[in-house]
Design an enzyme around this catalytic site. Structure first.
Site, short mmCIF file in Angstrom:
data_model
loop_
_atom_site.label_atom_id
_atom_site.label_comp_id
_atom_site.label_asym_id
_atom_site.label_seq_id
_atom_site.Cartn_x
_atom_site.Cartn_y
_atom_site.Cartn_z
N ASP A 36 0.80 -1.23 0.00
CA ASP A 36 0.00 0.00 0.00
C ASP A 36 0.83 1.28 0.00
O ASP A 36 0.28 2.38 0.10
CB ASP A 36 -0.91 0.02 1.24
CG ASP A 36 -2.00 -1.04 1.14
OD1 ASP A 36 -2.28 -1.48 0.01
OD2 ASP A 36 -2.55 -1.41 2.18
N HIS A 249 28.93 7.57 -8.73
CA HIS A 249 27.53 7.52 -8.30
C HIS A 249 27.35 6.75 -6.98
O HIS A 249 26.33 6.10 -6.78
CB HIS A 249 26.64 6.93 -9.40
CG HIS A 249 26.46 7.85 -10.56
ND1 HIS A 249 25.92 7.46 -11.76
CD2 HIS A 249 26.75 9.17 -10.70
CE1 HIS A 249 25.91 8.50 -12.59
NE2 HIS A 249 26.40 9.54 -11.97
N ASP A 266 28.13 15.15 -2.22
CA ASP A 266 27.43 15.77 -3.35
C ASP A 266 25.96 15.67 -3.00
O ASP A 266 25.36 14.60 -3.07
CB ASP A 266 27.76 15.00 -4.64
CG ASP A 266 27.12 15.63 -5.88
OD1 ASP A 266 26.21 16.47 -5.73
OD2 ASP A 266 27.51 15.25 -7.01
N ASP A 277 22.59 21.78 -6.32
CA ASP A 277 23.52 20.68 -6.58
C ASP A 277 24.92 21.14 -6.16
O ASP A 277 25.57 21.88 -6.89
CB ASP A 277 23.45 20.36 -8.09
CG ASP A 277 24.29 19.15 -8.46
OD1 ASP A 277 24.83 18.48 -7.58
OD2 ASP A 277 24.38 18.87 -9.69
N HIS A 360 34.33 12.88 -16.24
CA HIS A 360 32.99 13.46 -16.48
C HIS A 360 33.09 14.88 -17.00
O HIS A 360 34.17 15.46 -17.05
CB HIS A 360 32.11 13.36 -15.22
CG HIS A 360 32.64 14.07 -14.02
ND1 HIS A 360 32.59 15.43 -13.88
CD2 HIS A 360 33.23 13.61 -12.88
CE1 HIS A 360 33.10 15.78 -12.70
NE2 HIS A 360 33.52 14.69 -12.09
N HIS A 364 26.36 20.88 -16.13
CA HIS A 364 25.10 20.57 -16.80
C HIS A 364 24.13 21.68 -16.47
O HIS A 364 24.31 22.40 -15.48
CB HIS A 364 24.57 19.20 -16.33
CG HIS A 364 24.53 19.04 -14.83
ND1 HIS A 364 23.52 19.54 -14.04
CD2 HIS A 364 25.42 18.49 -13.96
CE1 HIS A 364 23.76 19.26 -12.77
NE2 HIS A 364 24.92 18.64 -12.68
N HIS A 371 19.56 17.68 -13.46
CA HIS A 371 20.12 17.72 -14.81
C HIS A 371 18.99 18.26 -15.67
O HIS A 371 18.12 17.52 -16.12
CB HIS A 371 20.54 16.32 -15.28
CG HIS A 371 21.75 15.81 -14.56
ND1 HIS A 371 22.41 14.66 -14.90
CD2 HIS A 371 22.46 16.32 -13.51
CE1 HIS A 371 23.45 14.48 -14.09
NE2 HIS A 371 23.49 15.46 -13.24
N GLU A 411 31.67 21.84 -11.96
CA GLU A 411 32.02 20.75 -11.04
C GLU A 411 33.20 19.89 -11.51
O GLU A 411 33.05 18.71 -11.81
CB GLU A 411 30.80 19.85 -10.81
CG GLU A 411 30.05 19.41 -12.04
CD GLU A 411 28.88 18.48 -11.70
OE1 GLU A 411 29.11 17.47 -11.00
OE2 GLU A 411 27.75 18.74 -12.14
N TYR A 415 39.91 11.97 -9.57
CA TYR A 415 39.64 10.71 -8.86
C TYR A 415 40.81 9.77 -9.14
O TYR A 415 41.05 9.43 -10.30
CB TYR A 415 38.33 10.10 -9.36
CG TYR A 415 37.22 11.15 -9.44
CD1 TYR A 415 36.43 11.42 -8.33
CD2 TYR A 415 37.03 11.90 -10.61
CE1 TYR A 415 35.46 12.41 -8.38
CE2 TYR A 415 36.06 12.89 -10.66
CZ TYR A 415 35.28 13.15 -9.55
OH TYR A 415 34.33 14.13 -9.60
N ARG A 432 35.88 16.43 -5.70
CA ARG A 432 35.07 17.21 -6.65
C ARG A 432 34.62 18.46 -5.91
O ARG A 432 34.36 18.41 -4.70
CB ARG A 432 33.85 16.41 -7.15
CG ARG A 432 32.96 17.20 -8.09
CD ARG A 432 31.94 16.35 -8.87
NE ARG A 432 30.98 15.64 -8.05
CZ ARG A 432 31.03 14.35 -7.75
NH1 ARG A 432 32.02 13.60 -8.20
NH2 ARG A 432 30.10 13.79 -6.99
N GLU A 434 31.78 21.52 -6.52
CA GLU A 434 30.65 21.85 -7.42
C GLU A 434 29.83 23.01 -6.87
O GLU A 434 29.41 22.99 -5.71
CB GLU A 434 29.74 20.62 -7.57
CG GLU A 434 28.49 20.89 -8.38
CD GLU A 434 27.66 19.63 -8.64
OE1 GLU A 434 27.71 18.69 -7.83
OE2 GLU A 434 26.95 19.61 -9.67
N1 GLY Z 1 24.58 15.45 -8.31
C1 GLY Z 1 24.52 15.15 -9.67
C2 GLY Z 1 25.54 15.85 -10.42
O1 GLY Z 1 26.41 16.45 -9.85
O2 GLY Z 1 25.50 15.90 -11.62
MN MN Z 2 25.99 18.32 -10.88
MN MN Z 3 26.28 17.10 -7.86
#
Ligand code: GLY
Ligand code: MN
Ligand code: MN
Length: 464
Positions: A36, A249, A266, A277, A360, A364, A371, A411, A415, A432, A434
């Site tokens: 439920d 991730h 993050d 973000d 990466h 974005h 995103h 960002e 790594y 990182r 960001e």
């Molecule tokens: N937290 C997702 C990114 O940094 O793209």
């Molecule tokens: Mn991001």
């Molecule tokens: Mn992020």
């Protein structure tokens, strides 16, 4: 006029300019979790953008004359006792400033009428499973009435195309919420850093001692988001202790926060439909080791280089290119990449060898979705021949030109997984940084700088 009315009027204008038609838009469905229980409900971003309405089972139709129709759940005392108050179609007209509203139970009878004698139908393509079939069904009903004078739309268009362009440039209402979301999230990062330092300061044998873990910091983030009215995290929070930071991730789990290790967080809240973000990387106990500090300062310099070129007239890819250049120089200076083997910065940029440590993009679009939607290439531009990083010629459309009101993240990161030839002192360090940038008339505004970013300032905060 409310912001939602203004946006709907803009859609009507675009439909008219395209030769007339009607736009249809459902909100998101509810998703059962188990038995439920449902997953927390989150409206569809496009639907919310045009209505500000967050009840499930709702639809919007706008035609090129500007007439708006809403479908929503009917009032139902029994259901409202269990699930909460429903706005209902009658109240929806005044509350949402639409021209008419029906129960969603009338969707299949009303939609064919709304589609009759319209030149075109616009709806979001490939975003709502089953929607095309539903539209086909309604068009079939219109066609069945042709003998009685009804004309069927002759073309179908992707409504996302119109909405994505609108959503890419944020209006004042959106910017105000984004700033607030950014500030709440920054406060949450501050709180997590302080908690980490405080937990690690506590002697292991003292009364009430608990082993500090990733989820303790996640709890602080969630607490801070929620106590400021945020409805959800904008995405699953990453709290990564030590080597976990090298898993892009990763999510907050149970790993111990240890003195001598970094912690990468993050995380950002969603506030009133808008995301934030932020990533910060800090020493769990508040003191960077020399190797951590070396890499940290490279990533920060890369971010600063990217921020400098985040301004109107620059391309979306310029911040990435600027950041990558600084990162690559840092990789060569520190021996992460062997100069004798890899050559100079331009050689590495061309060979792509830096991707071992930076895999990466640097940003974005961000907005209602973390995103966010929006074309990453310049609309109306022609594809041109370009050399890709491996030296092959490819056809590419030129990247988007930045304009005031666009919001993007910046960002960069490094790594370092253990590998042959990589100096051991850097193994398992993942960093990182960001922030969320609003493009302004002259440059950009970082909406997330309520949390320190310079290594000395992070250390000072964590000492305090
Ligand atoms: N937290 C997702 C990114 O940094 O793209
Ligand atoms: Mn991001
Ligand atoms: Mn992020």
């Amino acid at each position: 006029m409310t912001v939602y009315q203004k946006r709907r009027a803009q859609i009507a204008k675009a439909l008219k300019a395209a030769g007339g038609g009607v736009a249809l838009l459902p909100t998101a469905p509810e998703h059962p979790r188990n038995r439920d229980s449902d997953f927390p409900y989150r409206h569809d971003s496009y639907f919310y953008y045009l209505t500000g309405f967050s009840e499930p089972d709702s639809w919007l139709a706008i035609d090129s004359s500007g007439k708006t129709t809403l479908f929503c759940r009917p009032k139902d005392l029994e259901r409202e006792i269990w699930d909460g108050i429903r706005l209902g179609p009658k109240a929806a007209v005044a509350s949402l400033q639409v021209d008419q509203a029906f129960s969603v139970a009338e969707l299949d009878t009303q939609m064919p009428l709304l589609l009759s004698n319209q030149a075109a139908v616009w709806f979001p393509f490939a975003t709502h499973p089953g929607l095309e079939t539903q539209v086909d069904g309604w068009l079939g009903k219109v066609r069945a009435r042709i003998r009685f004078g009804a004309e069927c739309p002759q073309s179908q268009h992707d409504l996302c195309k119109l909405l994505d362009e609108m959503r890419l440039v944020k209006d004042a209402h959106e910017i105000a919420i984004l700033r607030r979301a950014g500030s709440i999230s920054a406060g949450a990062h501050v709180r997590a850093m302080q908690t980490s330092a405080a937990m690690l300061r506590k002697p292991a044998k003292s009364a009430g001692y608990v082993v500090p873990r990733e989820y303790h910091l996640e709890a602080e983030l969630l607490h801070e988001f929620r106590r400021h009215g945020s409805q959800f995290p904008a995405y699953t929070s990453i709290v990564a202790a030590g080597a976990n930071a090298c898993i892009l991730h990763y999510r907050a789990d149970t790993a111990e926060l240890k003195a001598g290790d970094l912690c990468l967080i993050d995380a950002g809240c969603e506030l009133d439909g808008y995301a934030s973000d932020i990533t910060r990387t800090f020493p769990a106990n508040g003191r960077f080791t020399p190797a951590q500090r070396t890499l940290y300062d490279i990533v920060l310099a890369a971010q600063e280089a990217a921020i400098k070129v985040t301004k109107p007239g620059k391309r979306f890819t310029d911040p990435h290119d600027a950041a990558t250049r600084v990162l690559v120089q840092g990789m060569l200076d520190t021996g992460l990449l062997d100069k004798n083997k890899h050559g100079h910065v331009d050689d590495v940029l061309l060979s792509g060898a830096y991707r071992q440590f930076y895999m990466h993009r640097t940003g974005h679009w961000m907005g209602m979705d973390v995103h966010d939607c929006g074309d990453y290439t310049e609309p109306g531009s022609k594809p041109r021949q370009e050399r890709d990083p491996l030296g092959d010629m490819v056809m590419k459309k030129p990247p988007r030109i930045l304009r005031p009101g666009m919001v993007l993240t910046i960002e960069p990161g490094i790594y370092v997984r253990p590998a042959k030839g990589v100096p051991k002192e850097f193994w398992n360090i993942g960093i990182r940084i960001e922030d969320d940038a609003l493009v302004t008339a002259t440059g950009c505004e970082l909406m997330t700088r309520g949390v320190p970013v310079k290594a000395d300032e992070i250390e000072a905060l964590m000492r305090g």
